[in-house]
Write a protein that holds these residues in place. Structure first.
Motif, PDB file in Angstrom:
ATOM      1  N   ARG A  27      81.623  21.686  41.776  1.00  0.00           N
ATOM      2  CA  ARG A  27      80.192  21.861  41.527  1.00  0.00           C
ATOM      3  C   ARG A  27      79.964  22.555  40.191  1.00  0.00           C
ATOM      4  O   ARG A  27      80.824  23.288  39.719  1.00  0.00           O
ATOM      5  CB  ARG A  27      79.557  22.685  42.650  1.00  0.00           C
ATOM      6  CG  ARG A  27      79.545  21.979  43.993  1.00  0.00           C
ATOM      7  CD  ARG A  27      78.820  22.807  45.042  1.00  0.00           C
ATOM      8  NE  ARG A  27      79.571  24.004  45.385  1.00  0.00           N
ATOM      9  CZ  ARG A  27      79.037  25.203  45.553  1.00  0.00           C
ATOM     10  NH1 ARG A  27      77.743  25.375  45.379  1.00  0.00           N
ATOM     11  NH2 ARG A  27      79.787  26.227  45.891  1.00  0.00           N
ATOM     12  N   PRO A  28      78.808  22.352  39.572  1.00  0.00           N
ATOM     13  CA  PRO A  28      78.502  23.054  38.322  1.00  0.00           C
ATOM     14  C   PRO A  28      78.200  24.529  38.577  1.00  0.00           C
ATOM     15  O   PRO A  28      77.600  24.877  39.602  1.00  0.00           O
ATOM     16  CB  PRO A  28      77.273  22.317  37.790  1.00  0.00           C
ATOM     17  CG  PRO A  28      76.622  21.726  38.998  1.00  0.00           C
ATOM     18  CD  PRO A  28      77.740  21.396  39.949  1.00  0.00           C
ATOM     19  N   HIS A  29      78.612  25.363  37.645  1.00  0.00           N
ATOM     20  CA  HIS A  29      78.387  26.808  37.750  1.00  0.00           C
ATOM     21  C   HIS A  29      77.841  27.343  36.429  1.00  0.00           C
ATOM     22  O   HIS A  29      78.035  26.728  35.381  1.00  0.00           O
ATOM     23  CB  HIS A  29      79.697  27.518  38.105  1.00  0.00           C
ATOM     24  CG  HIS A  29      80.189  27.207  39.485  1.00  0.00           C
ATOM     25  ND1 HIS A  29      79.874  27.982  40.575  1.00  0.00           N
ATOM     26  CD2 HIS A  29      80.949  26.191  39.961  1.00  0.00           C
ATOM     27  CE1 HIS A  29      80.422  27.466  41.663  1.00  0.00           C
ATOM     28  NE2 HIS A  29      81.079  26.370  41.322  1.00  0.00           N
ATOM     29  N   PRO A  30      77.151  28.488  36.464  1.00  0.00           N
ATOM     30  CA  PRO A  30      76.635  29.074  35.228  1.00  0.00           C
ATOM     31  C   PRO A  30      77.749  29.247  34.193  1.00  0.00           C
ATOM     32  O   PRO A  30      78.874  29.629  34.530  1.00  0.00           O
ATOM     33  CB  PRO A  30      76.076  30.425  35.678  1.00  0.00           C
ATOM     34  CG  PRO A  30      75.763  30.235  37.120  1.00  0.00           C
ATOM     35  CD  PRO A  30      76.812  29.313  37.645  1.00  0.00           C
ATOM     36  N   ALA A  31      77.404  28.952  32.941  1.00  0.00           N
ATOM     37  CA  ALA A  31      78.423  28.904  31.892  1.00  0.00           C
ATOM     38  C   ALA A  31      78.498  30.203  31.097  1.00  0.00           C
ATOM     39  O   ALA A  31      77.477  30.827  30.787  1.00  0.00           O
ATOM     40  CB  ALA A  31      78.145  27.744  30.942  1.00  0.00           C
ATOM     41  N   GLY A  55      70.767  24.883  32.006  1.00  0.00           N
ATOM     42  CA  GLY A  55      70.102  26.133  31.661  1.00  0.00           C
ATOM     43  C   GLY A  55      70.879  26.938  30.647  1.00  0.00           C
ATOM     44  O   GLY A  55      71.902  26.485  30.111  1.00  0.00           O
ATOM     45  N   PRO A  56      70.420  28.144  30.374  1.00  0.00           N
ATOM     46  CA  PRO A  56      71.042  28.975  29.348  1.00  0.00           C
ATOM     47  C   PRO A  56      72.427  29.462  29.756  1.00  0.00           C
ATOM     48  O   PRO A  56      72.821  29.371  30.919  1.00  0.00           O
ATOM     49  CB  PRO A  56      70.070  30.146  29.200  1.00  0.00           C
ATOM     50  CG  PRO A  56      69.380  30.231  30.521  1.00  0.00           C
ATOM     51  CD  PRO A  56      69.263  28.817  30.998  1.00  0.00           C
ATOM     52  N   ASP A  59      67.469  30.081  22.096  1.00  0.00           N
ATOM     53  CA  ASP A  59      66.974  29.259  23.199  1.00  0.00           C
ATOM     54  C   ASP A  59      68.068  28.932  24.203  1.00  0.00           C
ATOM     55  O   ASP A  59      67.769  28.485  25.325  1.00  0.00           O
ATOM     56  CB  ASP A  59      66.386  27.953  22.649  1.00  0.00           C
ATOM     57  CG  ASP A  59      67.389  27.148  21.839  1.00  0.00           C
ATOM     58  OD1 ASP A  59      68.190  27.761  21.100  1.00  0.00           O
ATOM     59  OD2 ASP A  59      67.372  25.900  21.929  1.00  0.00           O
ATOM     60  N   ARG A  60      69.336  29.167  23.829  1.00  0.00           N
ATOM     61  CA  ARG A  60      70.457  28.796  24.700  1.00  0.00           C
ATOM     62  C   ARG A  60      71.194  29.981  25.288  1.00  0.00           C
ATOM     63  O   ARG A  60      71.923  29.844  26.261  1.00  0.00           O
ATOM     64  CB  ARG A  60      71.443  27.930  23.905  1.00  0.00           C
ATOM     65  CG  ARG A  60      70.936  26.566  23.542  1.00  0.00           C
ATOM     66  CD  ARG A  60      70.947  25.624  24.734  1.00  0.00           C
ATOM     67  NE  ARG A  60      72.304  25.217  25.070  1.00  0.00           N
ATOM     68  CZ  ARG A  60      72.879  25.368  26.255  1.00  0.00           C
ATOM     69  NH1 ARG A  60      72.214  25.934  27.251  1.00  0.00           N
ATOM     70  NH2 ARG A  60      74.110  24.947  26.484  1.00  0.00           N
ATOM     71  N   VAL A  61      71.036  31.159  24.682  1.00  0.00           N
ATOM     72  CA  VAL A  61      71.826  32.322  25.096  1.00  0.00           C
ATOM     73  C   VAL A  61      70.939  33.335  25.805  1.00  0.00           C
ATOM     74  O   VAL A  61      70.010  33.886  25.216  1.00  0.00           O
ATOM     75  CB  VAL A  61      72.526  32.977  23.888  1.00  0.00           C
ATOM     76  CG1 VAL A  61      73.328  34.196  24.344  1.00  0.00           C
ATOM     77  CG2 VAL A  61      73.446  31.969  23.190  1.00  0.00           C
ATOM     78  N   ALA A  62      71.255  33.591  27.082  1.00  0.00           N
ATOM     79  CA  ALA A  62      70.433  34.489  27.896  1.00  0.00           C
ATOM     80  C   ALA A  62      71.029  35.881  28.027  1.00  0.00           C
ATOM     81  O   ALA A  62      70.333  36.820  28.416  1.00  0.00           O
ATOM     82  CB  ALA A  62      70.225  33.893  29.276  1.00  0.00           C
ATOM     83  N   ALA A  63      72.330  36.020  27.733  1.00  0.00           N
ATOM     84  CA  ALA A  63      72.978  37.323  27.867  1.00  0.00           C
ATOM     85  C   ALA A  63      74.136  37.412  26.891  1.00  0.00           C
ATOM     86  O   ALA A  63      74.822  36.420  26.621  1.00  0.00           O
ATOM     87  CB  ALA A  63      73.488  37.540  29.287  1.00  0.00           C
ATOM     88  N   VAL A  64      74.357  38.621  26.383  1.00  0.00           N
ATOM     89  CA  VAL A  64      75.465  38.893  25.466  1.00  0.00           C
ATOM     90  C   VAL A  64      76.186  40.148  25.933  1.00  0.00           C
ATOM     91  O   VAL A  64      75.569  41.201  26.116  1.00  0.00           O
ATOM     92  CB  VAL A  64      74.973  39.110  24.018  1.00  0.00           C
ATOM     93  CG1 VAL A  64      76.132  39.515  23.114  1.00  0.00           C
ATOM     94  CG2 VAL A  64      74.296  37.865  23.481  1.00  0.00           C
TER      95      VAL A  64
END
Length: 251
Positions: free
Chosen positions: A29-33, A126-127, A149-154
């Motif tokens: 399954r797909p998971h957050p990247a 999503g991000p 627009d693509r990066v939600a966390a650093v």
């Protein structure tokens, strides 16, 4: 514990092909990247084990060889245990690689990595989150600034030269960052003195970036890298707790 699948992948870029390591839960399954940026020593077994640990926590993790223009990993042959004081020639080898990776190349490559993740069936829509170590912490900041627009966390750990007088200093990217930012600084790091720590934090604050920057007492530059002489088990576990907390809030 979640079963993890790790594979070697190739990522087309504007300047060639970047070899990389991809780790993800083995459930199909797909998971957050999460895009994970290496330290100066490059893509090697320890970084793959870090990616595996994140994948076991439920994430799809991509670790590119950012030095791909100089060859496939390992670009520099390294001992199993890296001690630069005993082997000073290591920095003589990796130094030119780091200097050649200019901010414009970093941002261009980041676009390729992010596009690849967007098209990957094992990465959720999503991000994404970006984490980086040593030089990778700078790369994470550049990536977030260039692709808000693509990066939600650093997450950045034992980064050096984060806020200098250089016109391309990472802290100047703060004005473009929309991600949440967490940094764990090493207080025994000559590459990030107190004035730079304050300057970096002030830049994030002035830009309205949601962030937390912490100084890990007694930690040296490279404290997360268990195959080096700078490793600190205590600081490393603190880093894992902070990173996983950041990712849980993000996704």
């Amino acid at each position: 514990m979640t079963a993890v699948q790790g594979t070697a992948v190739d990522i087309p870029t504007e300047d060639g092909v970047a070899d990389a390591y991809l780790a993800h839960p083995g459930d199909g399954r797909p998971h957050p990247a999460v895009l994970l940026y290496q330290d100066a020593f490059g893509l090697r077994p320890h970084l793959k084990s870090m990616a595996d640990r994140l994948a076991a926590a439920g994430y799809t993790v991509l670790v590119p060889n950012v030095f791909y223009r100089n060859g496939r990993a390992p670009v520099v042959e390294l001992p199993e245990f890296i001690d630069p004081e005993a082997r000073p020639e290591i920095f003589r080898l990796v130094g030119p690689l780091m200097q050649g990776l200019t901010p414009d190349l970093v941002e261009r490559d980041a676009g390729a990595y992010l596009r690849w993740l967007a098209e990957s069936p094992v990465a959720a829509d999503g991000p994404v989150a970006v984490t980086g170590y040593c030089m990778g912490a700078r790369l994470a900041v550049y990536t977030a600034g260039a692709h808000p627009d693509r990066v939600a966390a650093v997450g950045g750990f034992h980064g050096a030269r984060l806020a200098t007088d250089d016109p391309n200093s990472p802290h100047l990217a703060a004005a473009h960052i929309t991600a949440e930012v967490y940094f764990g600084h090493a207080d025994q790091d000559p590459g990030l003195p107190e004035d730079q720590i304050k300057r970096f934090d002030d830049a994030l604050t002035a830009a309205g970036v949601r962030h937390r920057c912490e100084v890990y007492p007694g930690a040296r530059h490279g404290y997360t890298q268990a195959d080096t002489s700078s490793y600190s088990a205590e600081a490393d576990e603190r880093h894992w707790a902070a990173l996983l907390d950041l990712l849980a809030r993000t996704f």
